[in-house]
Design a protein around this motif. Sequence first.
Motif, PDB file in Angstrom:
ATOM      1  N   PRO A 180       0.816  -1.222   0.000  1.00 40.95           N
ATOM      2  CA  PRO A 180       0.000   0.000   0.000  1.00 40.95           C
ATOM      3  C   PRO A 180       0.851   1.274   0.000  1.00 40.95           C
ATOM      4  O   PRO A 180       0.498   2.261  -0.652  1.00 40.95           O
ATOM      5  CB  PRO A 180      -0.832  -0.125   1.280  1.00 40.95           C
ATOM      6  CG  PRO A 180      -0.937  -1.610   1.512  1.00 40.95           C
ATOM      7  CD  PRO A 180       0.391  -2.161   1.062  1.00 40.95           C
ATOM      8  N   GLU A 181       1.983   1.268   0.704  1.00 43.19           N
ATOM      9  CA  GLU A 181       2.865   2.428   0.734  1.00 43.19           C
ATOM     10  C   GLU A 181       3.446   2.709  -0.657  1.00 43.19           C
ATOM     11  O   GLU A 181       3.541   3.863  -1.079  1.00 43.19           O
ATOM     12  CB  GLU A 181       3.996   2.215   1.747  1.00 43.19           C
ATOM     13  CG  GLU A 181       3.540   2.143   3.187  1.00 43.19           C
ATOM     14  CD  GLU A 181       2.970   0.778   3.601  1.00 43.19           C
ATOM     15  OE1 GLU A 181       2.382   0.709   4.694  1.00 43.19           O
ATOM     16  OE2 GLU A 181       3.081  -0.210   2.847  1.00 43.19           O
ATOM     17  N   ILE A 185       3.447   5.680  -5.808  1.00 40.20           N
ATOM     18  CA  ILE A 185       3.235   5.623  -7.260  1.00 40.20           C
ATOM     19  C   ILE A 185       2.209   6.679  -7.673  1.00 40.20           C
ATOM     20  O   ILE A 185       2.413   7.416  -8.637  1.00 40.20           O
ATOM     21  CB  ILE A 185       2.776   4.215  -7.704  1.00 40.20           C
ATOM     22  CG1 ILE A 185       3.931   3.217  -7.601  1.00 40.20           C
ATOM     23  CG2 ILE A 185       2.216   4.239  -9.129  1.00 40.20           C
ATOM     24  CD1 ILE A 185       3.516   1.761  -7.766  1.00 40.20           C
ATOM     25  N   GLU A 186       1.115   6.758  -6.938  1.00 39.93           N
ATOM     26  CA  GLU A 186       0.080   7.758  -7.260  1.00 39.93           C
ATOM     27  C   GLU A 186       0.634   9.174  -7.146  1.00 39.93           C
ATOM     28  O   GLU A 186       0.330  10.035  -7.970  1.00 39.93           O
ATOM     29  CB  GLU A 186      -1.148   7.575  -6.364  1.00 39.93           C
ATOM     30  CG  GLU A 186      -1.975   6.358  -6.725  1.00 39.93           C
ATOM     31  CD  GLU A 186      -2.411   6.331  -8.188  1.00 39.93           C
ATOM     32  OE1 GLU A 186      -2.898   7.372  -8.708  1.00 39.93           O
ATOM     33  OE2 GLU A 186      -2.248   5.284  -8.832  1.00 39.93           O
ATOM     34  N   VAL A 209       2.276  -2.500 -11.878  1.00 37.86           N
ATOM     35  CA  VAL A 209       1.931  -2.193 -10.488  1.00 37.86           C
ATOM     36  C   VAL A 209       1.375  -0.778 -10.431  1.00 37.86           C
ATOM     37  O   VAL A 209       1.974   0.145 -10.974  1.00 37.86           O
ATOM     38  CB  VAL A 209       3.136  -2.352  -9.530  1.00 37.86           C
ATOM     39  CG1 VAL A 209       3.514  -3.793  -9.354  1.00 37.86           C
ATOM     40  CG2 VAL A 209       4.325  -1.544  -9.971  1.00 37.86           C
ATOM     41  N   GLY A 210       0.222  -0.630  -9.829  1.00 44.08           N
ATOM     42  CA  GLY A 210      -0.385   0.689  -9.734  1.00 44.08           C
ATOM     43  C   GLY A 210      -0.611   1.337 -11.087  1.00 44.08           C
ATOM     44  O   GLY A 210      -0.540   2.551 -11.208  1.00 44.08           O
ATOM     45  N   GLY A 211      -0.846   0.520 -12.103  1.00 44.45           N
ATOM     46  CA  GLY A 211      -1.057   1.036 -13.444  1.00 44.45           C
ATOM     47  C   GLY A 211       0.224   1.420 -14.164  1.00 44.45           C
ATOM     48  O   GLY A 211       0.176   2.059 -15.219  1.00 44.45           O
ATOM     49  N   ILE A 271       8.320  -7.639  -4.681  1.00 47.97           N
ATOM     50  CA  ILE A 271       7.371  -6.861  -3.894  1.00 47.97           C
ATOM     51  C   ILE A 271       7.915  -5.442  -3.800  1.00 47.97           C
ATOM     52  O   ILE A 271       8.930  -5.197  -3.136  1.00 47.97           O
ATOM     53  CB  ILE A 271       7.184  -7.467  -2.491  1.00 47.97           C
ATOM     54  CG1 ILE A 271       6.763  -8.932  -2.610  1.00 47.97           C
ATOM     55  CG2 ILE A 271       6.189  -6.648  -1.682  1.00 47.97           C
ATOM     56  CD1 ILE A 271       7.032  -9.757  -1.374  1.00 47.97           C
ATOM     57  N   LEU A 272       7.278  -4.522  -4.506  1.00 45.03           N
ATOM     58  CA  LEU A 272       7.705  -3.130  -4.496  1.00 45.03           C
ATOM     59  C   LEU A 272       7.236  -2.492  -3.198  1.00 45.03           C
ATOM     60  O   LEU A 272       6.045  -2.527  -2.868  1.00 45.03           O
ATOM     61  CB  LEU A 272       7.128  -2.391  -5.705  1.00 45.03           C
ATOM     62  CG  LEU A 272       7.635  -0.977  -5.931  1.00 45.03           C
ATOM     63  CD1 LEU A 272       9.140  -0.960  -6.184  1.00 45.03           C
ATOM     64  CD2 LEU A 272       6.890  -0.333  -7.083  1.00 45.03           C
TER      65      LEU A 272
END
Length: 125
Positions: free
Chosen positions: A9-10, A15-16, A59-61, A80-81
């Motif tokens: 989640p972090e 990423i966002e 990951v995350g688009g 695992i990022l």
Amino acid sequence: MVERVVATPEALALIEQMKSLYGEIMFHQSGGCCDNSAANCYLPSDLTIGPYDVKLGVVGGVPFYIGKLQYDYWKHTQLILDVIEGSGGTFSLEGNTGKAFHTRSRLFTDDEWVEIKAIVEHDLA
């Protein structure tokens, strides 16, 4: 389906943040620095993806690539990022945020590896 790369989640939150600042971004994990644990975040125009790179997933688009030599070494693991505090000494876009992307890994289970090998063999056929 077993994913070759996932994000905490972090990492998804960072990423966002990077997407809101820079628009389209990408990740590349190479064997060149940081004990091979830094997934660098780039603008697509900053790095040319070539025949010696493997797309592990999204990951995350955001597309996530790994150098072929690294892939050969880590192909039995799920990447695992994650995010750590600090700049990490990377060339990555998040360098000025006080956080750094960091790659952790875990070995695939026997069942997961059978599934992955079947997908890879299918794609090569």
